[in-house]
Write an enzyme that holds these catalytic residues in place. Sequence first.
Site, PDB file in Angstrom:
ATOM      1  N   LYS A  87       0.800  -1.220   0.000  1.00 54.14           N
ATOM      2  CA  LYS A  87       0.000   0.000   0.000  1.00 54.14           C
ATOM      3  C   LYS A  87       0.840   1.281   0.000  1.00 54.14           C
ATOM      4  CE  LYS A  87      -4.422  -1.669   1.072  1.00 54.14           C
ATOM      5  NZ  LYS A  87      -4.280  -3.090   1.475  1.00 54.14           N
ATOM      6  N   GLU A 109     -10.160   6.238   3.388  1.00 49.31           N
ATOM      7  CA  GLU A 109     -10.973   5.195   3.995  1.00 49.31           C
ATOM      8  C   GLU A 109     -10.040   4.049   4.340  1.00 49.31           C
ATOM      9  OE1 GLU A 109     -10.536   5.525   0.760  1.00 49.31           O
ATOM     10  OE2 GLU A 109      -9.796   3.506   0.316  1.00 49.31           O
ATOM     11  N   SER A 375       1.600  -9.777  -1.240  1.00 51.95           N
ATOM     12  CA  SER A 375       1.212  -8.368  -1.111  1.00 51.95           C
ATOM     13  C   SER A 375       1.503  -7.794   0.270  1.00 51.95           C
ATOM     14  CB  SER A 375      -0.279  -8.211  -1.430  1.00 51.95           C
ATOM     15  OG  SER A 375      -1.051  -9.114  -0.657  1.00 51.95           O
TER      16      SER A 375
HETATM   17  C1  LIG Z   1      -5.241  -4.142   1.122  1.00 52.28           C
HETATM   18  C2  LIG Z   1      -4.545  -5.404   0.866  1.00 52.28           C
HETATM   19  C3  LIG Z   1      -4.891  -6.237  -0.218  1.00 52.28           C
HETATM   20  C4  LIG Z   1      -6.059  -5.981  -1.129  1.00 52.28           C
HETATM   21  O1  LIG Z   1      -5.971  -4.812  -1.859  1.00 52.28           O
HETATM   22  P1  LIG Z   1      -5.677  -4.781  -3.416  1.00 52.28           P
HETATM   23  O2  LIG Z   1      -5.998  -3.390  -3.784  1.00 52.28           O
HETATM   24  O3  LIG Z   1      -6.546  -5.787  -4.079  1.00 52.28           O
HETATM   25  O4  LIG Z   1      -4.231  -5.096  -3.598  1.00 52.28           O
HETATM   26  C5  LIG Z   1      -4.137  -7.377  -0.439  1.00 52.28           C
HETATM   27  N1  LIG Z   1      -3.110  -7.702   0.367  1.00 52.28           N
HETATM   28  C6  LIG Z   1      -2.748  -6.936   1.415  1.00 52.28           C
HETATM   29  C7  LIG Z   1      -1.602  -7.363   2.264  1.00 52.28           C
HETATM   30  C8  LIG Z   1      -3.452  -5.765   1.709  1.00 52.28           C
HETATM   31  O5  LIG Z   1      -3.089  -5.018   2.767  1.00 52.28           O
END
Ligand SMILES: *Cc1c(COP(=O)(O)O)cnc(C)c1O
Length: 394
Positions: A87, A109, A375
């Site tokens: 993020k 948000e 992610s």
């Molecule tokens: C917020 C989040 C997601 C989902 O958000 P995307 O916009 O689909 O990437 C996925 N993995 C993690 C670790 C997150 O914090």
Amino acid sequence: MKKIEGKFDEFGGKYIPETLLPLIKELEDQYFKVREDKNFQNELTELLIDYAGRPTPLYYAKNLTRKIGGAKIYLKREDLLHGGAHKINNTLGQVLLAKKMKKNRVIAETGAGQHGIATSMACRLIGLKSEIYMGNKDAIRQKANLLKMELLGSKIHLVNSGSQTLKVAINEAIRDWMKNVTNTYYLIGSAVGPHPYPTMVRDFQSVIGKEIQMQMHEKIKKNPDFVVACVGGGSNAIGSFYPLLNKNIELIGVEAGGYGLNTDKHSATLNFGSKGILHGMLTYVLQNEEGQIKNTHSISAGLDYPAVGPEHAYLMTKKLVKYETINDDEAFNAFLLLSKTEGIIPALESAHAVAHAIKIAKERRKSETIVITISGRGDKDIEIIKSKLKNVKN
Ligand SMILES: *Cc1c(COP(=O)(O)O)cnc(C)c1O
């Protein structure tokens, strides 16, 4: 400069109240200016390196590969970024833009709190005020993240209406934005919302896919055969996929199957939704016959969203990317497996991508390669895992 009208065929667009149009227009003008501005891009790149920790490693997971016994599995380690998730790639970019637009107040948000934390960090770094909207139910579920946002100097607005989750937090943030037009920047956390957000967030996250390509060429001198990423709103996935489109790589997004696809308790928007309008965009939405948005479910808060970024809707209809589902239990098992084999605790969101990649790896030859975008890291999820482990034992 190429003309960009903010549509991916029929998807995307700007379905917003008239009062927001001048704001969106200003944002659009400013964003496409900084996109071409070398100074802006250099400043962002420097922060991504020195503050966020880019480039992230691309790691060959040999223990997991040996255990599965098929294609070679590589992990793109976005979990190692500052804040523990991808993020920060987006919030650094957008907060720099807010400063450039001379806005002194940033609102955002948050669902589980990850985007609220990344926004708070970027705002402290650049020196802008930050206020975060969060559903009451999410605030109770994610107490630690709420505390972190406060420690990072953000003002928190708890939202008590409706589902008390991300969906209503977005509604409230938009309402705030309409009231405070002159000094406020709205920082959206995924590749969703009215144009230019889906394009802008995709651009900021595309650093992931660009690095994947470079690093695979350093390691094996060619592209991977598969790239797999989880899809909530779709920002880590579009960032992983966009630079790799039309390169003969199989790109696979993984949605949350929740309790199972035969129940109503999932968040598999692309697989089971229909076309509709939510949060300013035309996209796939989980809705009933009357167009009421359904309540979604996933073990991972980050995937628990009833819509999806419009570019994913486009990529699916064009068959450029495939979208699969993984349910709660499969994600839970993949979470445990990656932790035990590699010593890497993935976010439950990312564990969905791991689970699907394992299914592919089993069916493929050792000469083939799969990259999984991890992610985020899973420290935030250990309470959920602990209670699920208890249930499994009893
Ligand atoms: C917020 C989040 C997601 C989902 O958000 P995307 O916009 O689909 O990437 C996925 N993995 C993690 C670790 C997150 O914090």
